[in-house]
Write a protein that holds these residues in place. Structure first.
Motif, PDB file in Angstrom:
ATOM      1  N   TRP A 175       0.868  -1.174   0.000  1.00 19.75           N
ATOM      2  CA  TRP A 175       0.000   0.000   0.000  1.00 19.75           C
ATOM      3  C   TRP A 175       0.907   1.226   0.000  1.00 19.75           C
ATOM      4  N   GLN A 220      -9.206  -3.682  -0.289  1.00 20.95           N
ATOM      5  CA  GLN A 220     -10.252  -3.135   0.579  1.00 20.95           C
ATOM      6  C   GLN A 220     -11.621  -3.704   0.232  1.00 20.95           C
ATOM      7  N   GLY A 221     -11.890  -3.860  -1.095  1.00 19.08           N
ATOM      8  CA  GLY A 221     -13.175  -4.431  -1.503  1.00 19.08           C
ATOM      9  C   GLY A 221     -13.340  -5.863  -1.020  1.00 19.08           C
ATOM     10  N   SER A 240      -3.886  -3.853  -6.305  1.00 19.99           N
ATOM     11  CA  SER A 240      -4.267  -2.512  -5.874  1.00 19.99           C
ATOM     12  C   SER A 240      -4.902  -2.541  -4.488  1.00 19.99           C
ATOM     13  N   GLN A 241      -4.799  -1.397  -3.810  1.00 21.96           N
ATOM     14  CA  GLN A 241      -5.393  -1.246  -2.486  1.00 21.96           C
ATOM     15  C   GLN A 241      -6.903  -1.316  -2.568  1.00 21.96           C
ATOM     16  N   ALA A 242      -7.479  -0.796  -3.682  1.00 17.35           N
ATOM     17  CA  ALA A 242      -8.942  -0.804  -3.818  1.00 17.35           C
ATOM     18  C   ALA A 242      -9.480  -2.225  -3.817  1.00 17.35           C
TER      19      ALA A 242
END
Length: 741
Positions: free
Chosen positions: A573, A703-704, A698-700
């Motif tokens: 991240w 997180q999802g 990816s961080q997204a």
């Protein structure tokens, strides 16, 4: 006995009473009876006279009342006759036929227009005629036009049933195409009013308009049918041909003109049966049996070949009036294209197989070349380390003999350069071992505090020399890993954080993540841009801003390969301008108390560890899906493969089965994502354990997945991590089933 006859008139009775009174008075005067009898007779006569007078007055009053009543009755009769005359004149002015029946169902009043068009009935209309008699006259009239098969008694029964309603309006058809509209109403006193209206002109106009509209619709329908490239024929409920189009005329070779009208289905089938060859067990007998079916027919579809050349797709369906429509579609081109496509597919499959074999040979050659390169690098690195060590010893001996500060400074720089070369060669050796698969991992329970303590002592002075604060938070957890490689991975991550951080601090800590421990290294450095997050893990790649003597950029490459070999998730991240976080996820070490939690043994023989599991795998990469399916089935699982989100939904809807676990690719193509598919499957299957498969770091995405409690498995898929996840899920399912039982 009365001395006065009551039947006499008043005047005559008065005269008699006066004569009686005078006679009595004379007798009283003539007799001189001392007993008083004469006086008594006189009193009686006086009383009689009073009674006569009262009776006379009463009779006079009665006569007056009688005369007054007779006068009123005569006035009422005049008014009644006037009202009747007015009513008669009023109903005569009505354009419709009018009749009134009293509550006893007797005809009271009617005008001259009532039943005027039914002369034989009009001649028998009289006051007092019963309503049933009126209906009987109508039903027997020759002017009445009845439906086919309807008798006078049937018509009369239908008419009387309508009469039972308080209000009814209907039409009656007469001979010579004339129509009467009958409107029947119940009065407040229970009588019945009937109005007859001649609606012949209206009916004729409506029929003409309807015929014009039907004719126009028929032309439009025929034009539409002729426009179709399908052959269409329509049969009514008697299986008689009532409509067809030009294409059908070509298919069935129908004669032109009106000779086709009235052609039956059987006759048409006989005309074209010799030209048709039915497919897949369907024949003309089944088709004719379907057409003759008495109950509701189900739609049917089949194919035939006409004259051994033309392939027709046939579809037959029933219409609401029990007729049916049959369509013929020429699918010759489609079937030939499908046949050509099948031949092409076979050719392509043969080519793909040959090409795959060629690629397999090329891949084997590449793997041999890579292995040779790795062996060469390992051998060269090993051979270089020995003379490098000797050179360092010579440098150390020479430093004891020199006294010049300038010479010692130069010598120190040379030793530093040799140390850097040694590190580079050692890194190349590590990478070559990892690439060649020669790295030996001694996986065992490793105490994190045993890793963190020496690193804190070793790297704190380095951080302080740069003016940074290094904080390593101790942890009591133990993880399954190789002690040497875990220390080197953690050391490289902390060293990199110190190297690229100019101000601020570096923090190292551990978070418990279910059955795993996540080692996190946070820094307040410049951050890593989205485009550079994969680059930092490649060999000989360094970020902008690194010092020239900071090495060749092999540290993170070793970290990435070692983490992969150990089965540890490595994630990143970062936010430009704020800092970065490198995280390593390792399984918590199994102890006697942890086994009850279902944590798998890292080095266990998997065997049939997935026995009985039903796994839905949604992956659009055919080769990866095949490899994963074979691997999981080899360990006892039943795999349901799907290449797209829609295929997965259709598959589950068809088999009506809820899988034990979902393995979903994140990028499914056509704008679909594994997260969207998971939400859709949650609505139908409930909360099923699931893992997301993706090369996206990816961080997204992280997180999802975390928000949905989804396991994230990075591509390329690690077998050990995948099996560990599935075994934990299976044991949870077994425990839950045992609890439910």
């Amino acid at each position: 006995m009365s001395i006065v006859n009551p039947d006499d008139t008043i005047e005559r009775q008065n005269e008699k009473l006066l004569v009686i009174a005078q006679s009595l008075m004379r007798r009283v005067e003539q007799k001189n009876d001392q007993s008083g009898l004469a006086y008594q007779q006189f009193e009686r006569a006086a009383l009689l006279e009073t009674q006569v007078r009262q009776r006379t007055q009463e009779l006079e009053r009665t006569l007056d009342l009688l005369q007054e009543s007779n006068a009123r009755l005569e006035d009422a009769n005049v008014e009644t006759e006037t009202a009747r005359s007015n009513i008669t004149e009023a109903i005569e002015t009505i354009n419709e036929g009018f009749a009134l029946f009293d509550p006893d169902e007797r005809l009271v009043l009617f005008n001259s227009r009532f039943c005027r068009d039914i002369a034989d009935v009009a001649d028998h209309l009289v006051e007092g005629l019963p309503f049933q008699g009126y209906v009987e006259l109508l039903s027997r009239s020759p002017h009445l036009a009845m439906e086919d098969g309807e008798s006078p008694d049937d018509w009369a029964a239908s008419r009387l049933s309508r009469h039972s309603h308080d209000h009814v309006v209907f039409n009656v058809r007469l001979m010579w195409n004339r129509w009467l509209q009958i409107s029947e109403h119940r009065t407040a006193r229970g009588g019945t009013v009937i109005l007859q209206t001649d609606v012949t002109d209206m009916m004729r106009s409506e029929r003409q308009q309807r015929e014009q509209l039907l004719d126009q619709q028929a032309r439009i329908l025929q034009a539409t049918l002729d426009h179709l490239n399908q052959g269409v024929c329509i049969f009514n409920h008697t299986k008689t041909l009532v409509g067809w189009n030009k294409t059908m005329s070509i298919f069935a070779a129908m004669p032109s003109g009106d000779s086709v009208h009235g052609l039956t289905f059987s006759a048409l089938l006989d005309n074209i049966r010799a030209e048709l060859t039915f497919h897949e067990g369907f024949d003309h007998v089944r088709l004719e049996r379907w057409a003759n079916h008495r109950s509701r027919r189900k739609p049917i579809a089949f194919e035939v070949t006409r004259n051994d050349v033309q392939i027709l797709s046939v579809f037959a369906q029933e219409m609401p009036d029990r007729g049916f429509v049959i369509s013929f579609t020429d699918v010759t081109a489609e079937r030939e294209a499908a046949r050509a496509l099948a031949d092409m597919n076979e050719t392509l499959e043969a080519g793909v197989i040959a090409r795959t074999e060629e690629l397999g040979v090329a891949l084997a050659e590449a793997e041999r070349a890579n292995a040779s390169k790795s062996r060469f690098v390992a051998a060269a690195s090993h051979d270089l380390l020995q003379p490098l060590s000797a050179a360092k010893l010579f440098m150390s001996s020479l430093s004891d003999q020199l006294e010049s500060p300038q010479t010692l400074t130069v010598l120190g720089k040379a030793e530093t350069a040799l140390a850097g070369v040694e590190k580079i060669i050692a890194a190349l050796l590590d990478i070559s071992k990892l690439d060649a698969g020669k790295a030996v991992f001694d996986v065992q329970p490793v105490s994190l505090s045993a890793i963190f303590g020496p690193l804190r002592d070793e790297l704190t002075p380095v951080a302080m020399a740069k003016g940074l604060s290094l904080t390593i938070i101790d942890s009591s957890l133990s993880v399954q890993s190789d002690p040497g490689y875990l220390r080197r991975i953690t050391q490289n991550l902390i060293s990199n954080a110190i190297k690229y951080t100019t101000t601020g601090r570096v923090v190292v800590g551990v978070r418990r993540n279910g059955g795993s421990a996540r080692i996190e290294v946070w820094d307040t450095g410049p951050g890593i841009a989205e485009t550079d997050r994969l680059t930092v893990f490649q060999e000989f790649e360094r970020l902008d801003g690194a010092a020239p003597n900071d090495g060749l950029g092999l540290g993170l490459a070793i970290v990435e390969r070692a983490a992969k070999g150990l089965g540890h998730d490595l994630s990143l991240w970062s936010q430009v301008g704020r800092g970065s976080c490198f995280a390593l996820n390792a399984l918590v070490a199994v102890s006697s108390s942890d086994k009850a939690m279902g944590l798998p043994n890292f080095q266990a023989d998997w065997g049939n560890a997935l026995e009985g599991m039903i796994i839905l795998l949604v992956e659009n990469d055919t080769h990866l899906a095949t490899a994963m399916t074979l691997m999981m089935e080899n360990h006892g699982a039943e795999v349901l493969p799907a290449a797209s989100a829609q295929e997965a939904k259709d598959l589950l809807g068809e088999i009506q089965l809820v899988p034990d676990v979902l393995l979903l690719d994140y990028q499914l193509g056509a704008g679909a994502s594994g997260i969207d598919l998971y939400r859709d499957l949650q609505a139908t299957c409930g909360d099923v354990p699931a893992a997301m498969i993706s090369a996206d770091r990816s961080q997204a995405l992280r997180q999802g997945c975390a928000a949905l409690s989804l396991k994230l498995l990075a591509k390329p898929i690690d077998k050990e991590k995948l099996l560990s996840f599935l075994v934990v899920v299976r044991e949870d399912v077994v425990d839950r089933d045992s609890y439910d039982a």
